[in-house]
Design a protein around this motif. Structure first.
Motif, PDB file in Angstrom:
ATOM      1  N   LYS A  83       0.835  -1.205   0.000  1.00 27.64           N
ATOM      2  CA  LYS A  83       0.000   0.000   0.000  1.00 27.64           C
ATOM      3  C   LYS A  83       0.866   1.249   0.000  1.00 27.64           C
ATOM      4  O   LYS A  83       0.595   2.214  -0.718  1.00 27.64           O
ATOM      5  CB  LYS A  83      -0.923  -0.002   1.222  1.00 27.64           C
ATOM      6  N   VAL A  84       1.916   1.233   0.829  1.00 30.07           N
ATOM      7  CA  VAL A  84       2.845   2.375   0.876  1.00 30.07           C
ATOM      8  C   VAL A  84       3.530   2.547  -0.481  1.00 30.07           C
ATOM      9  O   VAL A  84       3.635   3.664  -1.003  1.00 30.07           O
ATOM     10  CB  VAL A  84       3.896   2.176   1.990  1.00 30.07           C
ATOM     11  N   LEU A  85       4.014   1.440  -1.059  1.00 33.36           N
ATOM     12  CA  LEU A  85       4.675   1.484  -2.366  1.00 33.36           C
ATOM     13  C   LEU A  85       3.751   2.071  -3.418  1.00 33.36           C
ATOM     14  O   LEU A  85       4.137   2.994  -4.152  1.00 33.36           O
ATOM     15  CB  LEU A  85       5.107   0.067  -2.770  1.00 33.36           C
ATOM     16  N   ALA A  86       2.528   1.544  -3.508  1.00 37.71           N
ATOM     17  CA  ALA A  86       1.591   1.990  -4.538  1.00 37.71           C
ATOM     18  C   ALA A  86       1.281   3.468  -4.397  1.00 37.71           C
ATOM     19  O   ALA A  86       1.254   4.216  -5.388  1.00 37.71           O
ATOM     20  CB  ALA A  86       0.310   1.159  -4.470  1.00 37.71           C
ATOM     21  N   PHE A  87       1.067   3.917  -3.160  1.00 45.37           N
ATOM     22  CA  PHE A  87       0.737   5.328  -2.938  1.00 45.37           C
ATOM     23  C   PHE A  87       1.916   6.233  -3.288  1.00 45.37           C
ATOM     24  O   PHE A  87       1.745   7.245  -3.993  1.00 45.37           O
ATOM     25  CB  PHE A  87       0.329   5.550  -1.482  1.00 45.37           C
ATOM     26  N   GLU A  88       3.117   5.883  -2.824  1.00 42.34           N
ATOM     27  CA  GLU A  88       4.287   6.735  -3.040  1.00 42.34           C
ATOM     28  C   GLU A  88       4.654   6.840  -4.508  1.00 42.34           C
ATOM     29  O   GLU A  88       4.977   7.924  -5.007  1.00 42.34           O
ATOM     30  CB  GLU A  88       5.472   6.214  -2.230  1.00 42.34           C
ATOM     31  N   VAL A  89       4.612   5.731  -5.235  1.00 38.38           N
ATOM     32  CA  VAL A  89       4.979   5.751  -6.654  1.00 38.38           C
ATOM     33  C   VAL A  89       3.922   6.513  -7.454  1.00 38.38           C
ATOM     34  O   VAL A  89       4.256   7.306  -8.345  1.00 38.38           O
ATOM     35  CB  VAL A  89       5.159   4.318  -7.203  1.00 38.38           C
ATOM     36  N   THR A  90       2.648   6.289  -7.147  1.00 42.98           N
ATOM     37  CA  THR A  90       1.577   7.006  -7.848  1.00 42.98           C
ATOM     38  C   THR A  90       1.659   8.500  -7.566  1.00 42.98           C
ATOM     39  O   THR A  90       1.451   9.328  -8.460  1.00 42.98           O
ATOM     40  CB  THR A  90       0.197   6.454  -7.441  1.00 42.98           C
ATOM     41  N   LYS A  91       1.998   8.865  -6.329  1.00 42.46           N
ATOM     42  CA  LYS A  91       2.139  10.280  -5.975  1.00 42.46           C
ATOM     43  C   LYS A  91       3.264  10.932  -6.763  1.00 42.46           C
ATOM     44  O   LYS A  91       3.124  12.066  -7.250  1.00 42.46           O
ATOM     45  CB  LYS A  91       2.400  10.412  -4.468  1.00 42.46           C
ATOM     46  N   LEU A  92       4.384  10.238  -6.911  1.00 44.03           N
ATOM     47  CA  LEU A  92       5.510  10.798  -7.656  1.00 44.03           C
ATOM     48  C   LEU A  92       5.166  11.028  -9.118  1.00 44.03           C
ATOM     49  O   LEU A  92       5.531  12.041  -9.701  1.00 44.03           O
ATOM     50  CB  LEU A  92       6.716   9.855  -7.562  1.00 44.03           C
ATOM     51  N   VAL A  93       4.453  10.088  -9.716  1.00 42.66           N
ATOM     52  CA  VAL A  93       4.182  10.163 -11.160  1.00 42.66           C
ATOM     53  C   VAL A  93       2.954  11.012 -11.475  1.00 42.66           C
ATOM     54  O   VAL A  93       2.953  11.799 -12.426  1.00 42.66           O
ATOM     55  CB  VAL A  93       4.016   8.745 -11.743  1.00 42.66           C
ATOM     56  N   HIS A  94       1.896  10.875 -10.667  1.00 42.39           N
ATOM     57  CA  HIS A  94       0.621  11.524 -11.002  1.00 42.39           C
ATOM     58  C   HIS A  94       0.185  12.596 -10.014  1.00 42.39           C
ATOM     59  O   HIS A  94      -0.828  13.255 -10.232  1.00 42.39           O
ATOM     60  CB  HIS A  94      -0.482  10.459 -11.108  1.00 42.39           C
ATOM     61  N   GLY A  95       0.922  12.769  -8.928  1.00 42.16           N
ATOM     62  CA  GLY A  95       0.553  13.768  -7.942  1.00 42.16           C
ATOM     63  C   GLY A  95      -0.237  13.168  -6.786  1.00 42.16           C
ATOM     64  O   GLY A  95      -0.856  12.115  -6.912  1.00 42.16           O
ATOM     65  N   GLU A  96      -0.193  13.878  -5.651  1.00 44.08           N
ATOM     66  CA  GLU A  96      -0.813  13.345  -4.428  1.00 44.08           C
ATOM     67  C   GLU A  96      -2.321  13.198  -4.570  1.00 44.08           C
ATOM     68  O   GLU A  96      -2.915  12.238  -4.069  1.00 44.08           O
ATOM     69  CB  GLU A  96      -0.476  14.239  -3.240  1.00 44.08           C
ATOM     70  N   GLU A  97      -2.967  14.140  -5.259  1.00 42.36           N
ATOM     71  CA  GLU A  97      -4.426  14.076  -5.400  1.00 42.36           C
ATOM     72  C   GLU A  97      -4.864  12.797  -6.107  1.00 42.36           C
ATOM     73  O   GLU A  97      -5.806  12.116  -5.677  1.00 42.36           O
ATOM     74  CB  GLU A  97      -4.926  15.298  -6.174  1.00 42.36           C
ATOM     75  N   GLU A  98      -4.179  12.455  -7.203  1.00 43.39           N
ATOM     76  CA  GLU A  98      -4.528  11.235  -7.933  1.00 43.39           C
ATOM     77  C   GLU A  98      -4.191   9.985  -7.119  1.00 43.39           C
ATOM     78  O   GLU A  98      -4.897   8.974  -7.203  1.00 43.39           O
ATOM     79  CB  GLU A  98      -3.804  11.193  -9.282  1.00 43.39           C
ATOM     80  N   ALA A  99      -3.120  10.045  -6.343  1.00 43.84           N
ATOM     81  CA  ALA A  99      -2.764   8.899  -5.488  1.00 43.84           C
ATOM     82  C   ALA A  99      -3.848   8.660  -4.440  1.00 43.84           C
ATOM     83  O   ALA A  99      -4.226   7.513  -4.163  1.00 43.84           O
ATOM     84  CB  ALA A  99      -1.412   9.137  -4.828  1.00 43.84           C
ATOM     85  N   ILE A 100      -4.375   9.740  -3.858  1.00 43.83           N
ATOM     86  CA  ILE A 100      -5.442   9.619  -2.857  1.00 43.83           C
ATOM     87  C   ILE A 100      -6.705   9.049  -3.503  1.00 43.83           C
ATOM     88  O   ILE A 100      -7.383   8.185  -2.925  1.00 43.83           O
ATOM     89  CB  ILE A 100      -5.723  10.985  -2.207  1.00 43.83           C
TER      90      ILE A 100
END
Length: 408
Positions: free
Chosen positions: A292-309
């Protein structure tokens, strides 16, 4: 403060270096200008490029200046490295379109403000070269015998290597020379498959200017079988949200094998190594917390925190009964279509889960389609309004691919 070379070593980025002790000393005492090349063979970068982008970002965070080189010129030739066949020839217009798309992705990831990074396109110096002058000034420094021993050519020699592709090493070597002259770029970074081309550029600089240059390669992102990561049944995992949605991107990392979690946390996030080790040591069901941490952190880096949330919320809604489903891949269809009903085969094809009715039929007979968590066994069933809840219908393909239909 830790030397960035030690950071890169600890996190497992560095695969090969030309002068390990010299490079470590250099990176610890002064700001170094370095470059990484990205050939625009598609209109988006993918997960395979992400490791080199992180390599670049770690260097920039430590005070070094990156040059992101987009290969608008070399893409006219095609890199034979890692290939058993010749790449498809791209048109000049297609390459220009790809370059513009990749530039936007790089600008979202690397800080180009106030000269902290440089964006270059090798089309600016390669496309107007005089061929005879190039052969005299550059070609004379390359030994054909030595070139033929390079790994990037070896596997192609059996099936045939075109003279067009044979020029690629000269052109990439020339890139390094131009950037050295123009920006005092003294180091090239890249994937491990670029080693031969990087050495060629380093040697060209030494022969033409007597100056020392350096090269470092980074490890490729591979799974436990040694195959490159970043592929799904639908193809590559792209960094472009139009090609791979942030939800699908999040799900890819949420579902990596347990054995790959540590590598991905090290290479694809900025999480401190103490925390990486703690998360990677989790076992059994607890390893899902690390994913879960991996998926959130990588998605945040590529697509931004809003999209990760949003992706995280959609996952919670799907698997935990809470959260928001709106970030799941969704197709909106007219409510009236389902008043008389739509056949499951045509529906699967219409929403893009299958390419044809025949593929849909095979998938159903193999038990690969579920609706509302119930496996579909009859390829002749018809989906009606009665199958929808709150104007939504969720279809699962295989174990991990989910798609939502919303009525409008």
């Amino acid at each position: 403060m830790m030397n960035v070379f030690d950071t890169l070593m600890e996190r497992g980025y560095i695969a090969q270096t030309t002068h390990e002790e010299e490079i470590r000393e250099l990176l610890g005492k002064e700001s170094v200008t370095f470059y990484i090349g990205f050939d625009p063979t598609a209109d988006s970068l993918h997960v395979g490029h992400f490791v080199t982008m992180m390599f670049m970002a770690h260097m920039q965070r430590a005070g070094h200046r990156p040059i992101a080189l987009v290969g608008g010129g070399t893409a006219m030739i095609g890199d034979p490295s890692g290939r058993t066949d010749m790449r498809q020839m791209l048109t000049k217009e297609g390459i220009e379109h790809n370059v513009s798309c990749i530039k936007k992705q790089l600008e979202n990831f690397i800080d180009f403000s106030d000269g902290k990074a440089i964006l270059e396109n090798n089309a600016d110096w390669l496309l107007d070269l005089n061929y005879v002058d190039f052969l005299r000034e550059v070609g004379t420094h390359f030994s054909v015998n030595r070139m033929l021993t390079a790994e990037c050519f070896k596997q192609r020699l059996e099936k045939g290597l075109s003279f067009l592709e044979f020029n690629y090493m000269l052109m990439q070597g020339y890139d390094f020379y131009v950037l050295n002259e123009k920006h005092n770029c003294i180091m090239q970074l890249g994937g491990n498959d670029q080693w031969s081309n990087m050495i060629a550029g380093m040697e060209l600089i030494r022969r033409k200017t007597s100056k020392q240059a350096y090269a470092m390669t980074c490890a490729l992102l591979t799974n436990s079988e040694g195959n490159k990561m970043g592929k799904t049944a639908k193809g590559a995992v792209w960094l472009d949200p139009e090609k791979t949605s942030p939800y699908e991107f999040y799900q890819y990392w949420r579902n990596v094998d347990d054995a790959e979690v540590e590598q991905c946390l090290r290479l694809l996030t900025f999480i401190p190594m103490d925390e990486v080790r703690r998360l990677s040591a989790l076992e059994g069901a607890e390893i899902n917390e690390a994913k879960k941490v991996l998926a959130f952190e990588v998605t945040k880096l590529v697509h931004g925190e809003e999209e990760a949330i949003k992706a995280e919320d959609a996952t919670k809604a799907l698997f935990g009964g809470s959260g928001d489903l709106d970030s799941m891949p969704t197709t909106e269809l007219e409510k009236s279509l389902f008043e008389e009903g739509v056949g499951i085969l045509s529906l699967l094809t219409q929403i893009g889960l299958t390419k044809s009715n025949g593929e849909a039929r095979r998938l159903i007979t193999q038990g690969g389609i579920s609706i509302k968590n119930s496996q579909v066994s009859d390829p002749s069933i018809v989906i009606t309004l009665d199958d929808f809840e709150d104007n939504r219908l969720i279809i699962r393909k295989g174990k991990k691919v989910y798609h939502q239909i919303k009525l409008v």
